[in-house]
Design a protein around this motif. Sequence first.
Motif, PDB file in Angstrom:
ATOM      1  N   THR A   1      58.204  22.472  21.902  1.00 14.25           N
ATOM      2  CA  THR A   1      57.078  22.471  20.958  1.00 14.25           C
ATOM      3  C   THR A   1      57.509  22.921  19.558  1.00 14.25           C
ATOM      4  OG1 THR A   1      56.407  24.659  21.770  1.00 14.25           O
ATOM      5  CG2 THR A   1      55.310  22.752  22.729  1.00 14.25           C
ATOM      6  N   SER A   2      58.299  23.994  19.477  1.00 14.27           N
ATOM      7  CA  SER A   2      58.705  24.453  18.138  1.00 14.27           C
ATOM      8  C   SER A   2      59.727  23.522  17.513  1.00 14.27           C
ATOM      9  CB  SER A   2      59.231  25.888  18.190  1.00 14.27           C
ATOM     10  OG  SER A   2      58.140  26.772  18.372  1.00 14.27           O
ATOM     11  N   GLN A   3      60.524  22.854  18.348  1.00 11.50           N
ATOM     12  CA  GLN A   3      61.438  21.846  17.790  1.00 11.50           C
ATOM     13  C   GLN A   3      60.632  20.707  17.159  1.00 11.50           C
ATOM     14  OE1 GLN A   3      63.813  21.015  21.279  1.00 11.50           O
ATOM     15  NE2 GLN A   3      65.405  22.486  20.694  1.00 11.50           N
ATOM     16  N   MET A   4      59.474  20.366  17.754  1.00 19.86           N
ATOM     17  CA  MET A   4      58.615  19.331  17.152  1.00 19.86           C
ATOM     18  C   MET A   4      58.132  19.780  15.774  1.00 19.86           C
ATOM     19  SD  MET A   4      56.213  17.814  20.162  1.00 19.86           S
ATOM     20  CE  MET A   4      56.891  17.365  21.754  1.00 19.86           C
ATOM     21  N   LEU A   5      57.777  21.066  15.673  1.00 20.33           N
ATOM     22  CA  LEU A   5      57.304  21.587  14.378  1.00 20.33           C
ATOM     23  C   LEU A   5      58.402  21.469  13.332  1.00 20.33           C
ATOM     24  CD1 LEU A   5      55.507  24.742  15.783  1.00 20.33           C
ATOM     25  CD2 LEU A   5      54.382  22.961  14.458  1.00 20.33           C
ATOM     26  N   ARG A   6      59.624  21.824  13.725  1.00 16.00           N
ATOM     27  CA  ARG A   6      60.737  21.756  12.757  1.00 16.00           C
ATOM     28  C   ARG A   6      61.041  20.299  12.409  1.00 16.00           C
ATOM     29  NH1 ARG A   6      62.228  26.471  15.618  1.00 16.00           N
ATOM     30  NH2 ARG A   6      63.449  25.400  17.212  1.00 16.00           N
ATOM     31  N   TYR A   7      60.973  19.427  13.413  1.00 13.38           N
ATOM     32  CA  TYR A   7      61.265  18.003  13.200  1.00 13.38           C
ATOM     33  C   TYR A   7      60.272  17.415  12.197  1.00 13.38           C
ATOM     34  CZ  TYR A   7      62.360  13.129  14.525  1.00 13.38           C
ATOM     35  OH  TYR A   7      62.746  11.807  14.524  1.00 13.38           O
ATOM     36  N   ALA A   8      58.985  17.687  12.407  1.00 13.11           N
ATOM     37  CA  ALA A   8      57.943  17.115  11.531  1.00 13.11           C
ATOM     38  C   ALA A   8      58.123  17.605  10.098  1.00 13.11           C
ATOM     39  CB  ALA A   8      56.564  17.481  12.055  1.00 13.11           C
ATOM     40  N   LYS A   9      58.454  18.889   9.956  1.00 11.18           N
ATOM     41  CA  LYS A   9      58.614  19.470   8.619  1.00 11.18           C
ATOM     42  C   LYS A   9      59.794  18.826   7.881  1.00 11.18           C
ATOM     43  CE  LYS A   9      57.080  23.884   7.257  1.00 11.18           C
ATOM     44  NZ  LYS A   9      56.991  25.276   7.583  1.00 11.18           N
ATOM     45  N   ALA A  10      60.871  18.603   8.615  1.00 14.86           N
ATOM     46  CA  ALA A  10      62.094  18.097   7.978  1.00 14.86           C
ATOM     47  C   ALA A  10      62.067  16.581   7.796  1.00 14.86           C
ATOM     48  CB  ALA A  10      63.300  18.492   8.832  1.00 14.86           C
ATOM     49  N   SER A  11      61.149  15.893   8.463  1.00 21.58           N
ATOM     50  CA  SER A  11      61.158  14.424   8.475  1.00 21.58           C
ATOM     51  C   SER A  11      60.643  13.817   7.164  1.00 21.58           C
ATOM     52  CB  SER A  11      60.275  13.954   9.638  1.00 21.58           C
ATOM     53  OG  SER A  11      60.129  12.571   9.583  1.00 21.58           O
TER      54      SER A  11
ATOM     55  N   ASP B   1      50.497  37.864  15.891  1.00 21.23           N
ATOM     56  CA  ASP B   1      51.558  38.264  14.953  1.00 21.23           C
ATOM     57  C   ASP B   1      52.685  37.246  14.991  1.00 21.23           C
ATOM     58  OD1 ASP B   1      50.621  41.001  14.166  1.00 21.23           O
ATOM     59  OD2 ASP B   1      50.629  41.202  16.347  1.00 21.23           O
ATOM     60  N   PHE B   2      52.824  36.576  16.138  1.00 21.41           N
ATOM     61  CA  PHE B   2      53.898  35.602  16.270  1.00 21.41           C
ATOM     62  C   PHE B   2      53.437  34.481  17.193  1.00 21.41           C
ATOM     63  CE2 PHE B   2      57.681  33.756  18.097  1.00 21.41           C
ATOM     64  CZ  PHE B   2      58.465  33.554  16.965  1.00 21.41           C
ATOM     65  N   VAL B   3      53.650  33.240  16.764  1.00 21.92           N
ATOM     66  CA  VAL B   3      53.309  32.075  17.593  1.00 21.92           C
ATOM     67  C   VAL B   3      54.595  31.274  17.772  1.00 21.92           C
ATOM     68  CG1 VAL B   3      51.805  30.046  17.814  1.00 21.92           C
ATOM     69  CG2 VAL B   3      51.031  32.006  16.474  1.00 21.92           C
ATOM     70  N   GLY B   4      54.875  30.816  18.994  1.00 23.27           N
ATOM     71  CA  GLY B   4      56.128  30.084  19.170  1.00 23.27           C
ATOM     72  C   GLY B   4      56.219  29.331  20.473  1.00 23.27           C
ATOM     73  N   ASP B   5      57.395  28.747  20.703  1.00 17.74           N
ATOM     74  CA  ASP B   5      57.655  28.084  21.985  1.00 17.74           C
ATOM     75  C   ASP B   5      58.179  29.132  22.973  1.00 17.74           C
ATOM     76  OD1 ASP B   5      60.361  28.433  21.382  1.00 17.74           O
ATOM     77  OD2 ASP B   5      60.822  26.303  21.217  1.00 17.74           O
ATOM     78  N   SER B   6      58.462  28.710  24.188  1.00 18.95           N
ATOM     79  CA  SER B   6      58.832  29.681  25.228  1.00 18.95           C
ATOM     80  C   SER B   6      60.101  30.446  24.864  1.00 18.95           C
ATOM     81  CB  SER B   6      59.043  28.965  26.554  1.00 18.95           C
ATOM     82  OG  SER B   6      57.951  28.156  26.840  1.00 18.95           O
TER      83      SER B   6
END
Length: 303
Positions: A215-225, A37-42
Amino acid sequence: MDNLKQLREKIARLKKELNAVIVAHNYQRSEVQDIADFVGDSLELARQCTEVTARTIVFCGVRFMAETAAILNPDRTVLLPEDGAGCPLADMISIDELREWKQRYPQASVVCYVNSSAEIKAESDICCTSANGVKVAASVSSDDIIFVPDQNLGHYISTQTKKNIILYPGFCYVHHRLKPEQVKLARELHPEAQLLVHPECRPEVIALADAALSTSQMLRYAKASSHNSFIIGTEEGLLHRLRQENPGGFFYLITNSQLCTDMKKTTLQKVAQAMELRQNIVTVPEAVRVKAKRAVDRMLAIM
Ligand code: 13P
Ligand code: SF4
């Protein structure tokens, strides 16, 4: 009906029966992430666990994560699908060692990485994750901080704050084994790519990166880049979401050994079995839980 479909249906049925929510870390197998239901970083997973209304939390991750869910939710049942899913980094410090360090540096506050046992959290002033370590360190009143157990995250935080960080020599083998030579080779192979690494990497590796991120910051970084090509210095499980969320993107690992065996122990079969048999319930003794919750709550109070 194929096996996978049957398993997914079984898990969906058990979810209703148990009034359960399934949460998964970004490093879990793709098929496990897909049923969560939810996937995320720590940090996101810990925050998510403060908002749970379901009776049961099925935690697809490793033990310290399920323990954090149990610390925050004493009235709910927390299941860890694979009982043997631990974190070698969390196991690198014992409670006796931490007490010894506290005696050696009585003036210092103790900041513990969330990758630690409930007992270590109970003995710490505040907890942090890779997403908020810098803010957490800045928030403590003392100038000296004992940081446990990850030396690389602690070192990274020391480069971003004025605090004197006393480093405990633990490490995550998945990140620590990445070497600058391997990073340079990956850079040569993909000169157009941005290099994103986890702060559990060695300082020499972080120095070569465009950004050090959870890990989730990487996801946000890639999306915004504006770039569409990235070399990823963390566990390979993150590539699933990176590719899903950036269909036109190119994502490369630095080596072919960025794999956490404990994270991969959780399979759909294990999830279904733990739910069906209500097995591998994670509990924390109340005296430890109350003290550990203080350290986790202090972290969660920091935005
Ligand atoms: P984050 O997802 O919080 O960056 O954590 C990485 C990790 O090593 C978890 O075990
Ligand atoms: Fe522990 Fe490293 Fe595995 Fe994360 S990736 S669970 S820190 S061994």
